[in-house]
Write an enzyme that holds these catalytic residues in place. Sequence first.
Site, PDB file in Angstrom:
ATOM      1  N   SER A 142      12.358  12.819 -23.224  1.00  0.00           N
ATOM      2  CA  SER A 142      12.272  14.252 -22.924  1.00  0.00           C
ATOM      3  C   SER A 142      13.428  14.978 -23.599  1.00  0.00           C
ATOM      4  O   SER A 142      14.537  14.435 -23.703  1.00  0.00           O
ATOM      5  CB  SER A 142      12.362  14.501 -21.417  1.00  0.00           C
ATOM      6  OG  SER A 142      12.538  15.891 -21.160  1.00  0.00           O
ATOM      7  N   TYR A 155      16.961  12.921 -13.676  1.00  0.00           N
ATOM      8  CA  TYR A 155      15.824  12.860 -14.609  1.00  0.00           C
ATOM      9  C   TYR A 155      16.335  12.900 -16.052  1.00  0.00           C
ATOM     10  O   TYR A 155      15.921  12.090 -16.893  1.00  0.00           O
ATOM     11  CB  TYR A 155      14.865  14.026 -14.352  1.00  0.00           C
ATOM     12  CG  TYR A 155      13.731  14.096 -15.346  1.00  0.00           C
ATOM     13  CD1 TYR A 155      12.694  13.165 -15.323  1.00  0.00           C
ATOM     14  CD2 TYR A 155      13.694  15.095 -16.332  1.00  0.00           C
ATOM     15  CE1 TYR A 155      11.655  13.220 -16.242  1.00  0.00           C
ATOM     16  CE2 TYR A 155      12.663  15.157 -17.255  1.00  0.00           C
ATOM     17  CZ  TYR A 155      11.645  14.222 -17.207  1.00  0.00           C
ATOM     18  OH  TYR A 155      10.617  14.269 -18.122  1.00  0.00           O
TER      19      TYR A 155
HETATM   20  N1  LIG Z   1       5.152  17.489 -18.900  1.00  0.00           N
HETATM   21  C1  LIG Z   1       6.402  17.753 -19.309  1.00  0.00           C
HETATM   22  O1  LIG Z   1       6.890  18.899 -19.268  1.00  0.00           O
HETATM   23  C2  LIG Z   1       7.218  16.627 -19.874  1.00  0.00           C
HETATM   24  C3  LIG Z   1       8.347  16.963 -20.644  1.00  0.00           C
HETATM   25  C4  LIG Z   1       9.124  15.941 -21.158  1.00  0.00           C
HETATM   26  C5  LIG Z   1       8.767  14.626 -20.943  1.00  0.00           C
HETATM   27  N2  LIG Z   1       7.665  14.322 -20.197  1.00  0.00           N
HETATM   28  C6  LIG Z   1       7.365  12.901 -19.949  1.00  0.00           C
HETATM   29  O2  LIG Z   1       6.031  12.623 -20.278  1.00  0.00           O
HETATM   30  C7  LIG Z   1       5.605  11.478 -19.548  1.00  0.00           C
HETATM   31  C8  LIG Z   1       4.225  11.723 -18.997  1.00  0.00           C
HETATM   32  O3  LIG Z   1       4.289  12.757 -18.053  1.00  0.00           O
HETATM   33  P1  LIG Z   1       3.207  13.914 -17.934  1.00  0.00           P
HETATM   34  O4  LIG Z   1       3.867  15.181 -18.229  1.00  0.00           O
HETATM   35  O5  LIG Z   1       1.980  13.545 -18.667  1.00  0.00           O
HETATM   36  O6  LIG Z   1       2.979  13.905 -16.351  1.00  0.00           O
HETATM   37  P2  LIG Z   1       1.764  13.466 -15.412  1.00  0.00           P
HETATM   38  O7  LIG Z   1       0.525  14.194 -15.803  1.00  0.00           O
HETATM   39  O8  LIG Z   1       2.266  13.601 -14.035  1.00  0.00           O
HETATM   40  O9  LIG Z   1       1.558  11.943 -15.797  1.00  0.00           O
HETATM   41  C9  LIG Z   1       2.374  10.922 -15.313  1.00  0.00           C
HETATM   42  C10 LIG Z   1       1.612   9.625 -15.459  1.00  0.00           C
HETATM   43  O10 LIG Z   1       2.445   8.571 -14.982  1.00  0.00           O
HETATM   44  C11 LIG Z   1       1.718   7.831 -14.009  1.00  0.00           C
HETATM   45  N3  LIG Z   1       2.613   7.308 -12.993  1.00  0.00           N
HETATM   46  C12 LIG Z   1       3.420   8.006 -12.155  1.00  0.00           C
HETATM   47  N4  LIG Z   1       4.037   7.174 -11.314  1.00  0.00           N
HETATM   48  C13 LIG Z   1       3.605   5.920 -11.608  1.00  0.00           C
HETATM   49  C14 LIG Z   1       3.871   4.637 -11.089  1.00  0.00           C
HETATM   50  N5  LIG Z   1       4.712   4.452 -10.052  1.00  0.00           N
HETATM   51  N6  LIG Z   1       3.258   3.558 -11.635  1.00  0.00           N
HETATM   52  C15 LIG Z   1       2.390   3.727 -12.672  1.00  0.00           C
HETATM   53  N7  LIG Z   1       2.112   4.923 -13.219  1.00  0.00           N
HETATM   54  C16 LIG Z   1       2.706   6.010 -12.687  1.00  0.00           C
HETATM   55  C17 LIG Z   1       0.720   8.812 -13.411  1.00  0.00           C
HETATM   56  O11 LIG Z   1      -0.437   8.136 -12.931  1.00  0.00           O
HETATM   57  P3  LIG Z   1      -0.760   7.721 -11.415  1.00  0.00           P
HETATM   58  O12 LIG Z   1      -0.331   8.834 -10.530  1.00  0.00           O
HETATM   59  O13 LIG Z   1      -2.235   7.469 -11.463  1.00  0.00           O
HETATM   60  O14 LIG Z   1       0.005   6.449 -11.199  1.00  0.00           O
HETATM   61  C18 LIG Z   1       0.336   9.606 -14.641  1.00  0.00           C
HETATM   62  O15 LIG Z   1      -0.671   8.946 -15.358  1.00  0.00           O
HETATM   63  C19 LIG Z   1       6.687  11.202 -18.499  1.00  0.00           C
HETATM   64  O16 LIG Z   1       7.475  10.110 -18.905  1.00  0.00           O
HETATM   65  C20 LIG Z   1       7.489  12.484 -18.509  1.00  0.00           C
HETATM   66  O17 LIG Z   1       8.826  12.278 -18.115  1.00  0.00           O
HETATM   67  C21 LIG Z   1       6.879  15.296 -19.668  1.00  0.00           C
END
Ligand SMILES: NC(=O)c1ccc[n+]([C@@H]2O[C@H](COP(=O)([O-])OP(=O)(O)OC[C@H]3O[C@@H](n4cnc5c(N)ncnc54)[C@H](OP(=O)(O)O)[C@@H]3O)[C@@H](O)[C@H]2O)c1
Length: 269
Positions: A142, A155
């Site tokens: 991130s 985070y």
């Molecule tokens: N969106 C942003 O603004 C942003 C910015 C920078 C970086 N990121 C990074 O991008 C990545 C993906 O996030 P996203 O934005 O796509 O969010 P998201 O839609 O909430 O997706 C998170 C994913 O991780 C899975 N997950 C969460 N806890 C888990 C666990 N204990 N075991 C296995 N899987 C788990 C969730 O699936 P389940 O709930 O089905 O387990 C979901 O598929 C993350 O690493 C996040 O830090 C996001």
Amino acid sequence: MSTSSKGTALVTGASSGIGAVYADRLAKRGHDLILVARDESRLTALAERLRAETGVKVEVLRADLTDKADLKAVEERLAADQAITLLVNNAGAAGSGKFATADRDVIDTLIQLNVTAVTRLAAAAASNFVARDSGTIINISSAVGLLPEFQSPVYGATKAFVTYLTQGLREEFGASKVRLQAVLPGATRTEIWERAGQDINALDPNSVMDVDDLVDAALAGFDQGELVTIPSLPNAADFDAYNAARLNLAPNLSRRYPADRFKASSKAA
Ligand SMILES: NC(=O)c1ccc[n+]([C@@H]2O[C@H](COP(=O)([O-])OP(=O)(O)OC[C@H]3O[C@@H](n4cnc5c(N)ncnc54)[C@H](OP(=O)(O)O)[C@@H]3O)[C@@H](O)[C@H]2O)c1
């Protein structure tokens, strides 16, 4: 075994957001898939759609990556399955509250997911890939990992770890053909915000990227051979300058004597 010439991509956190879009794009690029997350019904629905639309093989591997036994099962698959050519280390969560008042178990769980699981899965994939001198690890970090000012210290620290791990592995792997990429999204419209109790609509819309655009840009950065991809950064030279400034420190970060400015204060004390 995979029937795809691209091999199999294992995508963690594939049930929503960035991971689900990676799964879509990688299937369209011809990868077979292993989809990992906790929500099996969402993974199954995505798997059915991608099989129907692209004809690739898609397997669902339900796992809570903060559960030791579940994590171990995914590690073992990554370490042993010779068909796997790509790990997208994406599953993650944000937000743990204000540090002094936060539930320490919540902090611990965040670190287990964003750091421990990411590291163990990368190590398992590396044990497979380095031995074959092929394969790719994409770690979703991130931009917050570059910005302590964002006031998300735990985070942000987990994400600084992920970027550092990726850069450090590039050094350790040396001339190996194993490929690495750290992706540093800024604010991206996914469920992560709501899950962390934050309202993404409170942000300036000009600072929020659509998740499809984010993944397409990250894959373009991968295709261009980038080690660190910041999808929103207009001028790649700005990151090069940041790195150059960091490396300017290097010769003085480990020396026999303390710097002169610390000598006077130690006498005063
Ligand atoms: N969106 C942003 O603004 C942003 C910015 C920078 C970086 N990121 C990074 O991008 C990545 C993906 O996030 P996203 O934005 O796509 O969010 P998201 O839609 O909430 O997706 C998170 C994913 O991780 C899975 N997950 C969460 N806890 C888990 C666990 N204990 N075991 C296995 N899987 C788990 C969730 O699936 P389940 O709930 O089905 O387990 C979901 O598929 C993350 O690493 C996040 O830090 C996001």
